[in-house]
Design a protein around this motif. Structure first.
Motif, PDB file in Angstrom:
ATOM      1  N   ASP A 157      18.450  58.216 -44.163  1.00 22.31           N
ATOM      2  CA  ASP A 157      19.639  58.702 -43.461  1.00 22.31           C
ATOM      3  C   ASP A 157      19.351  58.723 -41.969  1.00 22.31           C
ATOM      4  O   ASP A 157      18.252  59.086 -41.544  1.00 22.31           O
ATOM      5  CB  ASP A 157      20.015  60.102 -43.944  1.00 22.31           C
ATOM      6  CG  ASP A 157      20.592  60.095 -45.350  1.00 22.31           C
ATOM      7  OD1 ASP A 157      20.911  59.013 -45.875  1.00 22.31           O
ATOM      8  OD2 ASP A 157      20.733  61.191 -45.934  1.00 22.31           O
ATOM      9  N   ASP A 159      19.341  55.935 -40.281  1.00 24.71           N
ATOM     10  CA  ASP A 159      18.998  54.537 -40.001  1.00 24.71           C
ATOM     11  C   ASP A 159      20.173  53.628 -40.334  1.00 24.71           C
ATOM     12  O   ASP A 159      21.112  54.020 -41.044  1.00 24.71           O
ATOM     13  CB  ASP A 159      17.773  54.108 -40.820  1.00 24.71           C
ATOM     14  CG  ASP A 159      16.501  54.829 -40.411  1.00 24.71           C
ATOM     15  OD1 ASP A 159      16.363  55.164 -39.223  1.00 24.71           O
ATOM     16  OD2 ASP A 159      15.640  55.053 -41.297  1.00 24.71           O
ATOM     17  N   VAL A 160      20.076  52.400 -39.851  1.00 30.53           N
ATOM     18  CA  VAL A 160      21.106  51.394 -40.090  1.00 30.53           C
ATOM     19  C   VAL A 160      20.426  50.116 -40.570  1.00 30.53           C
ATOM     20  O   VAL A 160      19.482  49.636 -39.945  1.00 30.53           O
ATOM     21  CB  VAL A 160      21.904  51.111 -38.790  1.00 30.53           C
ATOM     22  CG1 VAL A 160      22.920  49.995 -39.014  1.00 30.53           C
ATOM     23  CG2 VAL A 160      22.592  52.380 -38.288  1.00 30.53           C
ATOM     24  N   THR A 162      20.422  46.243 -40.916  1.00 23.83           N
ATOM     25  CA  THR A 162      21.016  45.035 -40.352  1.00 23.83           C
ATOM     26  C   THR A 162      20.292  43.836 -40.947  1.00 23.83           C
ATOM     27  O   THR A 162      19.128  43.928 -41.334  1.00 23.83           O
ATOM     28  CB  THR A 162      20.898  44.994 -38.811  1.00 23.83           C
ATOM     29  OG1 THR A 162      19.516  45.018 -38.445  1.00 23.83           O
ATOM     30  CG2 THR A 162      21.634  46.172 -38.167  1.00 23.83           C
ATOM     31  N   TRP A 170      26.685  42.599 -38.610  1.00 18.71           N
ATOM     32  CA  TRP A 170      26.953  43.520 -39.720  1.00 18.71           C
ATOM     33  C   TRP A 170      25.965  44.675 -39.676  1.00 18.71           C
ATOM     34  O   TRP A 170      24.775  44.472 -39.442  1.00 18.71           O
ATOM     35  CB  TRP A 170      26.828  42.789 -41.054  1.00 18.71           C
ATOM     36  CG  TRP A 170      27.083  43.661 -42.256  1.00 18.71           C
ATOM     37  CD1 TRP A 170      28.264  44.242 -42.608  1.00 18.71           C
ATOM     38  CD2 TRP A 170      26.147  44.036 -43.268  1.00 18.71           C
ATOM     39  NE1 TRP A 170      28.124  44.955 -43.787  1.00 18.71           N
ATOM     40  CE2 TRP A 170      26.826  44.835 -44.207  1.00 18.71           C
ATOM     41  CE3 TRP A 170      24.793  43.767 -43.478  1.00 18.71           C
ATOM     42  CZ2 TRP A 170      26.203  45.373 -45.331  1.00 18.71           C
ATOM     43  CZ3 TRP A 170      24.178  44.297 -44.600  1.00 18.71           C
ATOM     44  CH2 TRP A 170      24.876  45.088 -45.510  1.00 18.71           C
ATOM     45  N   GLU A 171      26.475  45.871 -39.894  1.00 16.25           N
ATOM     46  CA  GLU A 171      25.627  47.058 -39.945  1.00 16.25           C
ATOM     47  C   GLU A 171      26.013  47.894 -41.149  1.00 16.25           C
ATOM     48  O   GLU A 171      27.201  48.128 -41.403  1.00 16.25           O
ATOM     49  CB  GLU A 171      25.804  47.903 -38.678  1.00 16.25           C
ATOM     50  CG  GLU A 171      25.308  47.214 -37.421  1.00 16.25           C
ATOM     51  CD  GLU A 171      25.401  48.106 -36.192  1.00 16.25           C
ATOM     52  OE1 GLU A 171      26.121  49.137 -36.235  1.00 16.25           O
ATOM     53  OE2 GLU A 171      24.748  47.777 -35.191  1.00 16.25           O
ATOM     54  N   LEU A 172      25.020  48.349 -41.880  1.00 16.38           N
ATOM     55  CA  LEU A 172      25.236  49.234 -43.020  1.00 16.38           C
ATOM     56  C   LEU A 172      24.540  50.551 -42.698  1.00 16.38           C
ATOM     57  O   LEU A 172      23.303  50.616 -42.660  1.00 16.38           O
ATOM     58  CB  LEU A 172      24.654  48.616 -44.294  1.00 16.38           C
ATOM     59  CG  LEU A 172      24.830  49.417 -45.579  1.00 16.38           C
ATOM     60  CD1 LEU A 172      26.304  49.516 -45.957  1.00 16.38           C
ATOM     61  CD2 LEU A 172      24.047  48.776 -46.716  1.00 16.38           C
ATOM     62  N   VAL A 173      25.325  51.569 -42.427  1.00 19.62           N
ATOM     63  CA  VAL A 173      24.784  52.891 -42.124  1.00 19.62           C
ATOM     64  C   VAL A 173      24.287  53.493 -43.433  1.00 19.62           C
ATOM     65  O   VAL A 173      25.068  53.693 -44.374  1.00 19.62           O
ATOM     66  CB  VAL A 173      25.863  53.789 -41.465  1.00 19.62           C
ATOM     67  CG1 VAL A 173      25.318  55.186 -41.216  1.00 19.62           C
ATOM     68  CG2 VAL A 173      26.357  53.149 -40.168  1.00 19.62           C
ATOM     69  N   VAL A 174      22.995  53.750 -43.511  1.00 16.81           N
ATOM     70  CA  VAL A 174      22.374  54.202 -44.758  1.00 16.81           C
ATOM     71  C   VAL A 174      23.080  55.428 -45.326  1.00 16.81           C
ATOM     72  O   VAL A 174      23.419  55.472 -46.513  1.00 16.81           O
ATOM     73  CB  VAL A 174      20.865  54.467 -44.555  1.00 16.81           C
ATOM     74  CG1 VAL A 174      20.245  55.116 -45.782  1.00 16.81           C
ATOM     75  CG2 VAL A 174      20.147  53.163 -44.197  1.00 16.81           C
ATOM     76  N   GLU A 176      26.007  56.350 -45.256  1.00 20.21           N
ATOM     77  CA  GLU A 176      27.377  56.147 -45.727  1.00 20.21           C
ATOM     78  C   GLU A 176      27.478  55.558 -47.130  1.00 20.21           C
ATOM     79  O   GLU A 176      28.578  55.485 -47.684  1.00 20.21           O
ATOM     80  CB  GLU A 176      28.145  55.265 -44.739  1.00 20.21           C
ATOM     81  CG  GLU A 176      28.435  55.970 -43.437  1.00 20.21           C
ATOM     82  CD  GLU A 176      29.224  55.122 -42.457  1.00 20.21           C
ATOM     83  OE1 GLU A 176      29.642  54.004 -42.805  1.00 20.21           O
ATOM     84  OE2 GLU A 176      29.403  55.599 -41.325  1.00 20.21           O
TER      85      GLU A 176
END
Length: 183
Positions: A157, A159-160, A162, A170-174, A176
């Motif tokens: 949590d 971190d992101v 990529t 693209w980014e995935l927010v952990v 979320e």
């Protein structure tokens, strides 16, 4: 029943359409349904990934029922929990198993999964050409990111994730992807 083939798997799948199966080293592995939490996390990853990929026509995103015939000696048929294949590698979809490895794959640990087996599965995909494999563990709220020839990176949590080599921007927010709690 060792020594089974893709054709044997297809026959069994027709006979037992409600079972998820993989073919590993000539043996059929029947996959039990995952727990609710792990599937909810996988669905969120697929949603977020698909929402980025599809409008940009970057490729295809699939869930855990999409089988891949691996280019190994056993012609294993495996199905990651979430997968991305670049458009130039699979221009048209197929009703059969895809005969390639995905470029990006996710395995989401469920209550009954073995971490070592999930890590081994990711390593097998990487050895066959997958560029990035991610092991997602909802209980520890971590993502282990694997790339060939590079040490794993553990994200938490805050971190992101990529994947600029496949999905620039693209980014995935952990934080979320985890199952929400409703008060």
């Amino acid at each position: 029943m060792p020594g089974l083939t893709v054709k044997d798997l297809e026959k069994l799948q027709v006979q037992h359409p409600d079972y998820r199966m993989e073919l590993v080293s000539g043996e059929i592995i029947v996959m039990s349904p995952s727990g609710y939490e792990s599937d909810e996390v996988a669905a969120e990853i697929i949603r977020l990934l698909g929402n980025w990929v599809r409008p940009r026509k970057l490729g295809r995103v699939t869930a855990s029922n999409a089988g891949f015939i691996l280019p190994n000696a056993d012609k294993d048929v495996r199905a990651p929990d979430a997968s991305f294949v670049r458009a130039e590698r699979l221009r048209r979809t197929t009703g059969d198993y895809a005969q390639l490895v995905p470029d990006l794959m996710f395995e989401v640990k469920s209550k009954t999964d073995s971490l070592s087996k999930l890590r081994q599965k990711i390593q097998e995909f990487l050895a066959l050409g997958t560029q990035v494999g991610v092991l997602v563990d909802p209980r520890t709220r971590t993502m282990e990111v694997y790339r060939p020839g590079v040490e794993k990176v553990v994200l938490r949590d805050g971190d992101v994730l990529t994947v600029p080599e496949l999905l620039p921007g693209w980014e995935l927010v952990v934080a979320e992807v985890w199952a929400p709690e409703f008060d």
